[in-house]
Design a protein around this motif. Structure first.
Motif, PDB file in Angstrom:
ATOM      1  N   ALA A   9     -47.825  32.078 -41.757  1.00  0.00           N
ATOM      2  CA  ALA A   9     -47.045  31.960 -40.509  1.00  0.00           C
ATOM      3  C   ALA A   9     -46.349  30.669 -40.216  1.00  0.00           C
ATOM      4  O   ALA A   9     -47.542  29.292 -40.694  1.00  0.00           O
ATOM      5  CB  ALA A   9     -48.150  32.501 -38.718  1.00  0.00           C
ATOM      6  N   ASP A  10     -45.303  30.572 -39.101  1.00  0.00           N
ATOM      7  CA  ASP A  10     -44.585  29.168 -38.798  1.00  0.00           C
ATOM      8  C   ASP A  10     -45.637  28.970 -37.501  1.00  0.00           C
ATOM      9  O   ASP A  10     -45.167  27.398 -36.871  1.00  0.00           O
ATOM     10  CB  ASP A  10     -43.298  28.933 -39.040  1.00  0.00           C
ATOM     11  N   LEU A  11     -46.572  29.549 -36.985  1.00  0.00           N
ATOM     12  CA  LEU A  11     -46.626  29.520 -35.344  1.00  0.00           C
ATOM     13  C   LEU A  11     -47.442  31.134 -34.959  1.00  0.00           C
ATOM     14  O   LEU A  11     -46.794  31.846 -35.257  1.00  0.00           O
ATOM     15  CB  LEU A  11     -45.244  29.474 -34.166  1.00  0.00           C
ATOM     16  N   LEU A  12     -48.489  30.265 -34.567  1.00  0.00           N
ATOM     17  CA  LEU A  12     -49.796  31.831 -33.503  1.00  0.00           C
ATOM     18  C   LEU A  12     -49.021  30.862 -31.834  1.00  0.00           C
ATOM     19  O   LEU A  12     -49.737  29.560 -31.660  1.00  0.00           O
ATOM     20  CB  LEU A  12     -50.925  30.852 -34.213  1.00  0.00           C
ATOM     21  N   ILE A  13     -48.913  31.949 -30.802  1.00  0.00           N
ATOM     22  CA  ILE A  13     -48.732  31.785 -29.304  1.00  0.00           C
ATOM     23  C   ILE A  13     -49.963  32.999 -29.055  1.00  0.00           C
ATOM     24  O   ILE A  13     -49.955  34.098 -29.781  1.00  0.00           O
ATOM     25  CB  ILE A  13     -47.642  32.868 -29.261  1.00  0.00           C
TER      26      ILE A  13
END
Length: 452
Positions: free
Chosen positions: A66-70
């Motif tokens: 993943a590039d980003l976790l929100i």
């Protein structure tokens, strides 16, 4: 980009919809199987059922790639833990929603120590937007660019306005203020107007200008420009606390009506300068006793959308106050707009704007970062602020000679701290902040405004 969203509540679902529309590879995580199934059925995303703070669940969701976790679950602590695990398991960027006022003065410390990319507080962001409107109550929405040097204001044209029946070119000749009318809403239609466009009653106009020029424009069109002196707030939740704190600092008298006695006690301790009233605002006698007829601003912030709508309608009928209505869940936008409830505040959309702004800045590769992003007319028009880095190759040409795409308007240029309303002879230089208004979606870099 590969993005994991933990928590499929109001904000999580809104983010999922917008990010999937922008063709990101999205995976959602939630403990409720029905919620996950509903989201995956409605949007082109993957779903994982489980606790987002679990290492194994994050691995199932693909955190390694993943590039980003929100993380936008209902628990601040769980959001922080999810981000901490994601940093260790996948070394991706992380964004956490942190809402508790207890942490409001510790945000920078938490962000630094846990290595978070961003912390978002929807309630604080919503309160800031409301406070900005009450500083200039004739506007129904105010967004800021270039660290406050440029404002984008929305206002409704009433039947007595000198703009009614006038073309934009005539208005420019009669009203001596350096503003740009960048968009007009008329019913369901949205127009980026040219000189021949004729204004009508109930048009919602969006203008871009410096704060001083915006005030000059509204004064010349007969619109009041002073901030309110007092505000009556219904509902004593987190937004109300943040809002009251900001309004008191602006010198505005604040009265809060809250039906939970313990919450009233808490607010009295936190806000000694505000007047806290224990009562049920659904009872109109309570509202009359607390002076609804004479208040200059009425803000409905209960947890029930229907109650907020009815309270605002009653305030509209009983007073001349500036009306602000918080909407959390209801999606019947066309019906709500017909009620003319003043300024509508959607915390979930405010939150998603901040996060989308960060994501688009992550994506760009040419050095012109997105500083600010606003969805000024639902999902139809965006206003973006690009900072032009020193390494960005902008042609040394005037705007009239640049191959700018259709449906893109260069609304303002902030050059060396000075706001310029651009014309065909203006140029874009390194170090400038450029504000763009467009009906196109997904702009990530200043280079995207040009035809290839």
């Amino acid at each position: 980009m590969r993005i994991i969203i933990v928590g499929c509540g109001k904000v999580g679902r809104t983010l999922t919809e917008q990010l999937s529309d922008e063709n990101h590879d999205v995976t959602v995580v939630d403990t409720n199987p029905q919620v996950v199934q509903d989201v995956t059925n409605n949007f082109d995303v993957m779903g994982v059922v489980g606790n987002g703070a679990s290492y194994l669940v994050q691995m199932d969701a693909g955190v390694e790639d993943a590039d980003l976790l929100i993380s936008v679950t209902a628990s601040d602590e769980l959001n922080l833990l999810c981000c901490l695990f994601a940093k260790k398991a996948g070394n991706c960027k992380t964004i956490a929603r942190v809402r508790n006022p207890l942490y409001s003065h510790e945000v920078n410390f938490i962000k630094k120590e846990l290595g978070l990319s961003m912390i978002i507080n929807p309630e604080y962001a919503a309160a800031t937007e409301i406070a900005r409107i009450l500083r200039f109550p004739s506007a129904i929405k105010i967004d800021t660019f270039a660290k406050g040097r440029v404002e984008l204001m929305k206002s409704i044209i009433d039947q007595n306005s000198p703009l009614c029946g006038e073309s934009l070119s005539n208005v420019a000749k009669k009203i001596k203020a350096d503003v740009l009318v960048c968009a007009v809403e008329r019913g369901k239609d949205v127009v980026i107007p040219n000189g021949d466009f004729v204004f009508e009653e109930n048009d919602v106009i969006s203008i871009v200008a410096s704060p001083t020029e915006a005030r000059d424009f509204f004064k010349q069109t007969g619109v009041e420009t002073h901030q309110v002196k007092n505000a009556l707030i219904v509902g004593g939740g987190t937004i109300a606390y943040y809002l009251a704190e900001q309004l008191l600092n602006m010198g505005i008298r604040v009265k809060i009506i809250e039906k939970d006695y313990k919450r009233c006690e808490t607010l009295s301790e936190l806000l000694p300068s505000a007047m806290i009233i224990h009562g049920d605002a659904a009872n109109q006698d309570v509202l009359f006793e607390e002076g609804i007829e004479h208040c200059e601003a009425f803000v409905s912030l209960t947890g029930i959308d229907e109650e907020n709508i009815f309270l605002s309608l009653f305030a509209q009928q009983s007073s001349k106050a500036k009306i602000i209505t918080k909407i959390n869940r209801i999606t019947f936008d066309e019906i709500i707009n017909n009620f003319h409830l003043g300024s509508l505040i959607y915390p979930k959309y405010i939150t998603s704007e901040y996060i989308l702004q960060y994501i688009r800045a992550m994506q760009n590769s040419l050095g012109s970062n997105i500083e600010t992003l606003y969805r000024i007319i639902e999902n139809k028009v965006e206003a973006l602020e690009f900072h032009i880095g020193e390494d960005v190759m902008i042609p040394d040409e005037t705007l009239e000679n640049l191959p700018i795409k259709k449906n893109i308007l260069i609304a303002a240029i902030n050059h060396n701290g000075k706001t310029i309303r651009p014309n065909g002879h203006s140029k874009i230089h390194a170090g400038d902040n450029v504000i763009v208004v467009t009906t196109l979606k997904g702009l990530q870099d200043i280079d995207d405004i040009f035809e290839k």
